[in-house]
Each structure stands twice: as C-alpha cells, then as structure tokens.
Design an enzyme around this catalytic site. Structure first.
Site, PDB file in Angstrom:
ATOM      1  N   SER A 139       0.919  -1.250   0.106  1.00 35.52           N
ATOM      2  CA  SER A 139       0.126   0.018  -0.097  1.00 35.52           C
ATOM      3  C   SER A 139       1.046   1.328  -0.147  1.00 35.52           C
ATOM      4  CB  SER A 139      -1.027  -0.175   1.171  1.00 35.52           C
ATOM      5  OG  SER A 139      -1.657   1.134   0.977  1.00 35.52           O
ATOM      6  N   GLY A 140       0.639   2.206  -0.697  1.00 37.07           N
ATOM      7  CA  GLY A 140       1.221   3.016  -1.593  1.00 37.07           C
ATOM      8  C   GLY A 140       2.566   3.293  -1.820  1.00 37.07           C
ATOM      9  N   THR A 144      -1.818   3.061  -8.064  1.00 35.64           N
ATOM     10  CA  THR A 144      -3.274   3.301  -8.411  1.00 35.64           C
ATOM     11  C   THR A 144      -2.818   4.487  -9.190  1.00 35.64           C
ATOM     12  OG1 THR A 144      -4.458   3.494  -6.570  1.00 35.64           O
ATOM     13  CG2 THR A 144      -5.283   5.020  -7.839  1.00 35.64           C
ATOM     14  N   ASN A 195      -0.105   7.135   3.450  1.00 36.20           N
ATOM     15  CA  ASN A 195      -0.493   6.847   1.844  1.00 36.20           C
ATOM     16  C   ASN A 195      -1.654   8.034   1.719  1.00 36.20           C
ATOM     17  OD1 ASN A 195      -0.917   6.731  -0.829  1.00 36.20           O
ATOM     18  ND2 ASN A 195      -1.944   5.096  -1.157  1.00 36.20           N
ATOM     19  N   SER A 198      -5.058   6.607  -1.040  1.00 33.19           N
ATOM     20  CA  SER A 198      -4.931   4.694  -0.810  1.00 33.19           C
ATOM     21  C   SER A 198      -6.596   4.247  -1.240  1.00 33.19           C
ATOM     22  CB  SER A 198      -4.702   4.203   0.972  1.00 33.19           C
ATOM     23  OG  SER A 198      -5.129   3.734   0.931  1.00 33.19           O
ATOM     24  N   SER A 199      -6.747   3.424  -2.149  1.00 36.66           N
ATOM     25  CA  SER A 199      -7.719   2.829  -2.499  1.00 36.66           C
ATOM     26  C   SER A 199      -7.731   1.754  -1.442  1.00 36.66           C
ATOM     27  CB  SER A 199      -6.947   2.064  -4.012  1.00 36.66           C
ATOM     28  OG  SER A 199      -6.869   3.062  -4.735  1.00 36.66           O
ATOM     29  N   GLY A 421      -3.141  -3.126  -1.254  1.00 34.98           N
ATOM     30  CA  GLY A 421      -1.884  -3.935  -0.846  1.00 34.98           C
ATOM     31  C   GLY A 421      -1.339  -4.660   0.418  1.00 34.98           C
ATOM     32  N   GLU A 423      -1.559  -5.258   3.970  1.00 34.76           N
ATOM     33  CA  GLU A 423      -1.440  -4.320   5.300  1.00 34.76           C
ATOM     34  C   GLU A 423      -1.290  -4.433   6.625  1.00 34.76           C
ATOM     35  OE1 GLU A 423      -5.142  -1.287   3.181  1.00 34.76           O
ATOM     36  OE2 GLU A 423      -5.376  -2.649   5.047  1.00 34.76           O
TER      37      GLU A 423
END
Length: 900
Positions: A139-140, A144, A195, A198-199, A421, A423
């Site tokens: 994540s980050g 995206t 992030n 973040s999605s 991502g 986590e």
C-alpha cells in the site's frame, strides 16, 4: 506524481537486514561494484551478476538516485515511487514514442512498454488474446497512479482515430473511460497514514476493444469496499475523499442546501485541515457531468452524503430508567433534524429506530425493546455504512451503463487490476484479513505463472535444470480457505449459529482445528483473543473481537424500512428491492457473510486472470514517509523478498523460450551454434543455446543486438525449414501422381484406338467367310492376346479373354457386340447370356441387327457353339459395373479415364 499506498510490512525483520545490507558489500559485490557509476545503466536486473538481494538492491538504488524509476526484472517490471511529479515522464509525446517504436522492448524501461506489449498481443491475436495487467505492491507503492497511467495510455493510442465512428463519438468514449477514474477515487479512496490516495476497494477495469483494436467501452468490477471507514476512521487518517471535497469546494448555495456552513465541524471528518491535491471538488463534478450524471442527480447524491455527515454528529446518553430508550444529547437534536431533512425521511421515526429495536411476536404483533447505549452507536453507524455502500454500488452500475459497450461491438479486452496492498496495522480485523487474502491469491498466481510453470517447462523439455527455490504460499492459502477446517469456513460456521459470539471460544476452536498448519500461531503473552498468520509478506496478528459481527454485517430491518420511505428519489431507488432480498434470506435461514461474498468475487476474478495473458508490474515504495527521492534500503529489501523479485530474476536470467522445433531441434542447435561462434569468443555453445525436446532456449547472456540480426535471420530460416520441407515433399508426391496418371491415360488411349481397329476387323462379312470356309485360318496371336476374336472362324469353342472389360463398359455409354450364331435359338441364348451377366443395371439394352423392325436376316452361319466365361480382372475396379445414376466410377478407373 506517484502518490500511492503502503502500510508497514513487518518492521521486526527490518533490523535483521540492516547489518547485512550495510556491511556485506565488500565480499561478493567487490567486482560488481568496481564501477558504481555505471550501475544506473542496468535497465534489466537479469544483467546483474551475481544476482543477490544486495546486488539487486544496489542497482535499484543507483537508478533511483539517477531518477530512473522503471527497471526490468526479467518477465516483470519494477516501478519505484518518486513521490513527486517527474516532468516529461508521462506526456503524450512519450506515449506516441513507445506506441510507434518498432521494438518497444529495446527502449528504456517504462510502464508504457508493458501497456504496448499487451496491446500488440491483442493486435496479433496471440493466444490467449485477452490481456490482464496486474499492478501489485504494498500500500503506497504506486498502484493507483500506475493504473491511471495505463488507462490514459490506452485511451490515447486505442481511441485516437476511427473510420466507422465520428470523431465526437470517439472523444466521448475516451473521455468517459478516463472520467470514471476521478469518480471512483473520490468515493473509494482515502488518505491513510502512509498514502494520501489509498484505494479502499479493489477494482478490475476491462477496456473493451473492437475488431480493429479500437477502444469502444469499459466496465468496472469492484471488490470489498471498506465501508467501515465512513463511520470509523483510524487515528491520523481521513474519511473518503468525497466528503472533504464537498466541505472544501461547495458553493455558498450548496452549503446552504446541504447545511454545512464554513464553521461546521463533523465527527466523521478528522484531519479536515490537511490540504491534498485529491480534494478537488470541481474535477469530480465535471467527471460526473461527462458520464451523464446530471445536476439533479448530483443534488440527490450530495444531499445523501451531507445527511451522513450530520448523522455522524448524533450522539446518545443513558437514562436512569433502563426500561426507557437512550436519550439523544441536546446539542445533537439539530443534527437529527438536518439528517432527516437531507435524507428526506420522517424525523420521528429516525429518532425512534436509532434507539429502539422492533421484535415480532407471531405474525402481526410488534414489540419495542430499548437498545443499550452501545447498540445505539452500532445502529447509527450501521445506517451510515449501508447507505454509503449502496450509493457506491449504484455509482459503479451507472458508470458501467455509461461506458460499457454492447457485446456485439467488442470482441477482446485488456484488464487493469488495482487492488489494495498488503496491510499490517497495530490492530487488524476482518478487513485486513480479506485484503491480505486477496494479495495471497495474487501472489500465488504470480508464482504459478512465472516461477513454478517456467521451471517445470525446462524440466519437461529435458534440460538440465536445478530448481530455484521460491516462497510457495500454498500453506497460508490452505489455512485461510481450507474446507471444512479453514479460518473462513470456521468463521462462517460461527456466524450461522444462533448464539452470541465468544471471541475466546472461537480462538480455542481455531487452535484445535488448525494447530497442524505451520502458517498459524499466536502470541502466548497477549491477553486479547487473536491469531497470527504467516503471510508471504510477513506475519500479521488479527484481533478476533468484533470479527464475527463484521462478517455477519447485520442491518436492522426497521432501518431498511425507514430509508425506503425516503422522498429522495435516489435513496428510495437504492433500497427499493432490499426488503424482498431480506425476506428471502430469512426464509432460507441462511446468512450470506462478508467473507463468502468476497471469496466468491475473488474466485471469479482469478478465473479471469487465468484465462488471460498476465503482465505483472511490481510497485515498490522506497520509504515509509513518502519523502521525494528518498531510498530506504530496509524498506525496499523487505518488499523485494516478499514479492519474489530476486527469484524471478534468477529464473528469467536462465533462459528464454523459443518456438517449437519438432524433429529439427539438433539442426537448429547446430545453426545457432555456428552463428554464435562467429559473434562470441569467450562463451561456450552450451552456455548460450539449450535445445529441449520441442523448443530451443536462448540464455539472456546472449546479446542479440551485437549479432546484428544474423542469429535472428538464421533461426527464422530454420524455423521455416520444416514447413518448406513438407511443402516440397507434397509437391513431389503430387507430381509423381500426375506422371503416373498421364502414363495410364496414354496407355488407355492406345489400347482404345487398337480396340476400335480390331472391332472394325471383326465385323462379320458373310462373303469373306464363305470364301475362307474350306480352310479356317489360325487364330492370330495378337487377337488372342488382345481379347478380340472372330467368333465365326473358330472350328471349336475357344475361351475369349476380355481383359479390361470393366474399363470398356465404364468408358462408353453404348457398346456394340458383333457375333453370329447358328440358328435362332442359339442366337437368342447368346443374347440372354449377355443380358444376364453384363447388363443387369438396366441402363444398357441388347439388340441384334438380325431382328430390327421385326425382320430376321442371317448373314452368316458359323459352325460350333458360343460359350462365354468371365473371371475377375486383376485390376481392383476394372470389372465394376457401370451405374450412371451415381457420380461416376472411382479408384483407378477414374484416374485412367480422366481427361479422355
């Protein structure tokens, strides 16, 4: 420019790597790092020698410092997040450069190379034609932004021109496909600790292409929206972007309509003072208009969202009398009025159903039971989550209806997968369990496609191959999705039991049923019920408390009935069919859990990925603070090891698959070896070329560019050799058949001409016969051999051999047989014999010149009798009876008679 996502991946193991990373560069890397100034020129990590985590890390660090953010890693692309805009990296000119390049792979590594490769596979109809671009990473790391660049690329190169549609139509399709992005990000993304964009949901976007590979539409499939974020935001994080866009970008009239003055604060909007580039309200509104969401519908949407903000400001307090419902605090009563007004629902019923639960006794009687204070908070949050989730689903459906093309207009697609991502937080619950499970499935797909399958192919081809070890996460997947004793199965079973949830009891059952799986453990010093899963990216501990309730995801029926009474057309539409679904579920006594829905949707996604050609892009987050151009080795090495980049480089550096060789493998190997000996000096043939049973493998150490195309031309020639040989053999065989047929035809023509001559000689001339009656001539040997004889000149019966009688019958529509018999009865017997044995088909008739028109004249009366003897011809089809009703004769007769 790449503003994306990452949560920490097990910081515990980071300290163990620091010493090795900082102190191990003197040994194995001494030769590799002699000229560190050239490390940034390694555009493919397979060129690194030796391939170790440290050498790969050093190469990536050098390229990152040189502001080179894309690097090939064999069959994958590694993308490092710069955390700042990079001018000229994603311009229209760069897109055209990669799209028009004869060999994009020879250009500098870029995300556009992956996009162009997938697009050319569709153009070339390379099986499987449909493509999937899997953008993975922490994540980050940049997923995206990467997905956004890919969509922009295809909207540019695949919809730039069209001969069948007007330019306005093409531009509308391109604009709608691109405008779906800001809407999805506004309603589905949020700012997290690491992030800013973040999605909080997964999405798979299918870009639909017609037969000319032009973009004609798109469709979006979403997975597991984190709807709990609407009512509960983790510390130092924010709610979904759309709420901040409204409060910061609304006009004066809109603020008045939505009851959100400048000085209004909302409990569900933490960190509102933080300014982000994602807080662009006008961009979202403009995208809605392009997709067909008019001003009226936008008003309904924003009134619903404003109503949810006011709902979050409603607070409760207990009362002395426990038999009475909890009170709404005085300063919250205005919020109740504003919320009910914006949602267009009865304010009295909203106050009641937030604090009172209805129970049915029998078929009609209804009982009211006051809720506890905790239940009041839960019911309030539940109402907000279910409304937002339904609104999000409606937006996805509207986008699909707007941009999705008819099935008859598109035939192939390129899919873009952007999922959350891996986590790992301080407190992890059901949401993180599902997110990490999805990442496990994607990692398994990557391992099966790139690591496991490729090595097994080398072995099946008979190559001497030592397996490269890689991390197989099948044990973790068995732990989570195993039936009947997996975590998900036990969790669903617990939720279907009609009893209160007990976290400690569930923990005990997990330990009892899954103790044999090495991927599960727990911290014995922790007093909270939990379990720990060893994921491919590290260990994560999940809190059991509240997990069963989240999995059930119950919605009080009285709240559903309340929103169904809304005068807001959109809100009423969202829940119009919800009651029938709930009644059906109660009738079946089944609970469709969150885990079940997510697992089914994920299985559907994996089927799509397995049916397409995947292209993997691994996004790497270089530092946890999102600082521009800052490279933290500890952060990067954990991600490289977790996603198997080093193993991928090892396997990709070993060989490259070529086309099938069939039986010409040794010949191809010899040609390649000869070509390589001319262009290489220090490398042996065995190190460069490996011939399997059906394929030839070329190692990546062979530099094709320096061979100036010689090897390619040689291989291409030998690839075409089997087809050329087969074509030459077929042509030679056909020529032999034609020559044989010509010989038979010439022989047949000669024989028929001779038969015509002999037939004229056999005409019964009575005058000549009477003159030679005293001395019958001897039988001519030629006539005996040819099967023709003057019947009237024989003193005694003689066997006549009619050699190719079948051919004679098949070649002529009529046959005239001349013979003379003594006496009327003998002559009739001969005619009957011929009729019975030779002309049974009925297509021929026997006539005699002696009885035409009813007159009988005997021209000659030879002595003796006539006996006809028939035997099978040595030719297979020569004695075949002619039948003109059929389509001629077959076999040798057809060959002989063709062209006559």
């Amino acid at each position: 420019m790449i503003s994306l996502q990452v949560k920490g991946v097990l910081k515990k193991s980071g300290h163990a790597h620091r010493k090795s990373l900082n102190d191990s560069l003197d040994g194995e890397l001494k030769g590799f790092l002699i000229d560190e100034g050239q490390l940034h020129t390694y555009d493919d990590l397979t060129k690194v020698n030796p391939v170790t985590p440290t050498t790969v890390l050093k190469c990536l660090q050098a390229r990152y410092r040189a502001q080179v953010f894309y690097t090939h890693a064999g069959c994958t692309l590694v993308a490092l997040n710069p955390f700042q805009p990079i001018p000229g990296l994603y311009t229209l000119e760069v897109m055209k450069q990669y799209h028009c390049a004869p060999q994009p792979q020879e250009s500098k590594p870029h995300i556009f190379i992956v996009a162009e490769e997938a697009y050319r596979n569709v153009q070339g109809q390379v099986d499987p034609v449909n493509q999937s671009l899997v953008v993975s990473g922490e994540s980050g790391a940049g997923k995206t932004w990467t997905s956004r660049c890919l969509m922009k690329y295809y909207a540019t190169v695949a919809a730039s021109s069209s001969q069948m549609k007007s330019q306005d139509t093409v531009e509308m399709i391109e604009r709608r496909v691109l405008d779906s992005n800001p809407i999805m990000e506004a309603f589905g993304n949020a700012c997290t600790l690491r992030n800013s964009n973040s999605s909080r949901f997964g999405k798979y976007i299918q870009l639909q292409l017609d037969r000319s590979q032009l973009l004609v539409g798109a469709s979006v499939q979403t997975y597991l929206l984190e709807k709990t974020r609407v009512a509960a935001q983790p510390a130092n994080e924010r709610n979904f972007h759309i709420f901040y866009q409204m409060t910061k970008g609304a006009s004066v009239d809109q603020r008045k309509d939505w009851k959100i003055p400048y000085d209004q604060s909302f409990a569900w909007l933490p960190n509102a003072e933080k300014a982000l580039e994602e807080d662009c309200f006008n961009e979202t509104v403009e995208a809605m208009l392009h997709l067909g969401i008019d001003t009226e519908k936008q008003g309904h949407i924003f009134r619903i969202l404003a109503g949810l903000l006011h709902l979050g400001n409603i607070t409760f307090c207990t009362v002395a009398d426990e038999s009475q419902p909890c009170d709404i605090k005085e300063h919250s009563k205005d919020c109740v009025q504003d919320c009910a007004g914006l949602l267009d629902i009865p304010v009295e019923e909203l106050q009641t159903y937030l604090r009172v639960q209805t129970l049915r006794a029998g078929n009609q009687s209804v009982l009211f039971r006051p809720c506890s204070l905790a239940d009041c908070w839960v019911r309030r949050d539940c109402l907000a989550k279910v409304i937002y989730a339904q609104l999000f689903e409606w937006l996805v459906m509207f986008i699909n209806d707007s941009v999705c093309a008819k099935k008859s207009t598109w035939c192939n697609f390129i899919g873009l997968l952007d999922v959350y991502g891996f986590e790992c937080f301080q407190v992890n619950s059901l949401e993180q369990l599902c997110i990490n499970y999805a990442n496990e499935k994607l990692q398994q797909h990557f391992v099966a496609h790139y690591l496991k399958a490729q090595q097994e192919e080398y072995v099946s081809e008979g190559l001497e191959w030592s397996f490269v070890k890689y991390q197989d996460n099948q044990g973790c997947l068995d732990l989570l999705e195993g039936i009947p004793t997996g975590v998900f199965s036990l969790l669903n079973e617990e939720c279907r039991l009609n009893r209160a949830s007990d976290a400690k009891q569930f923990q005990g059952r997990l330990e009892k049923e899954l103790s044999g799986n090495s991927s599960m453990s727990r911290d014995k010093f922790s007093k909270l019920p939990h379990f720990t899963v060893a994921h491919y990216a590290g260990k994560v501990s999940y809190q059991i408390e509240g997990m069963m309730e989240k999995n059930k995801d119950p919605v009080p029926p009285e709240l559903i009935h309340l929103v169904q009474k809304s005068q807001n057309p959109l809100l009423h539409q969202l829940f119009a069919d919800r009651q029938a679904e709930d009644q059906g579920a109660r009738g079946l006594r089944q609970v469709v859990t969150v885990v079940s829905r997510f697992k089914n949707s994920l299985e559907s996604l994996m089927k799509i990925l397995h049916s397409t050609t995947p292209h993997y892009t691994r996004c790497i987050k270089p530092n946890p603070e999102c600082r521009p151009l800052t490279f933290r080795k500890e952060e990067v090495i954990l991600q490289l090891e977790a996603c198997g980049i080093v193993e991928t480089i090892h396997i990709s550096a070993a060989g490259l698959e070529a086309d099938g060789m069939d039986a010409l493998g040794p010949a191809v190997e010899e040609v390649l070896s000869a070509a390589l000996r001319r262009h290489t000096r220090n490398e042996t043939r065995s190190a460069l070329v490996h011939c399997g049973r059906t394929k030839v493998f070329l190692t990546n150490s062979m530099n094709l560019l320096r061979c100036n195309g010689f090897i390619f031309d040689s291989v291409l020639g030998w690839l075409l050799l089997p087809a050329g040989v087969r074509s030459w053999l077929v042509r030679r065989e056909v020529q032999r058949w034609n020559q044989a047929a010509a010989v038979l035809q010439r022989s047949w023509r000669k024989w028929r001409a001779l038969m015509d001559t002999l037939a004229e000689a056999e005409l019964d001339d009575a005058e000549d016969l009477r003159e030679e009656e005293a001395a019958p001539p001897e039988l001519d040997p030629v006539l005996r051999a040819r099967g023709s004889v003057q019947l009237s000149s024989l003193p005694e019966p003689v066997m006549v051999r009619g050699w190719p009688m079948g051919l004679a019958l098949a070649s002529a529509p009529t046959i005239t047989v001349s013979m003379t018999a003594t006496g009327f009865h003998k002559m009739m017997s001969a005619m009957a014999c011929l009729s019975a044995h030779c002309f049974r088909s009925g297509e021929y008739k026997v006539e005699t010149n002696q009885f035409k028109q009813g007159v009988a004249s005997i021209r000659a009366q030879p002595r003796g009798s006539i006996k006809l003897h028939y035997q099978r011809s040595p030719l297979l089809y020569a004695d075949r009876r002619p039948d003109h009703k059929r389509d001629g004769v077959t076999g040798l007769n057809q060959i002989l008679l063709e062209g006559i």
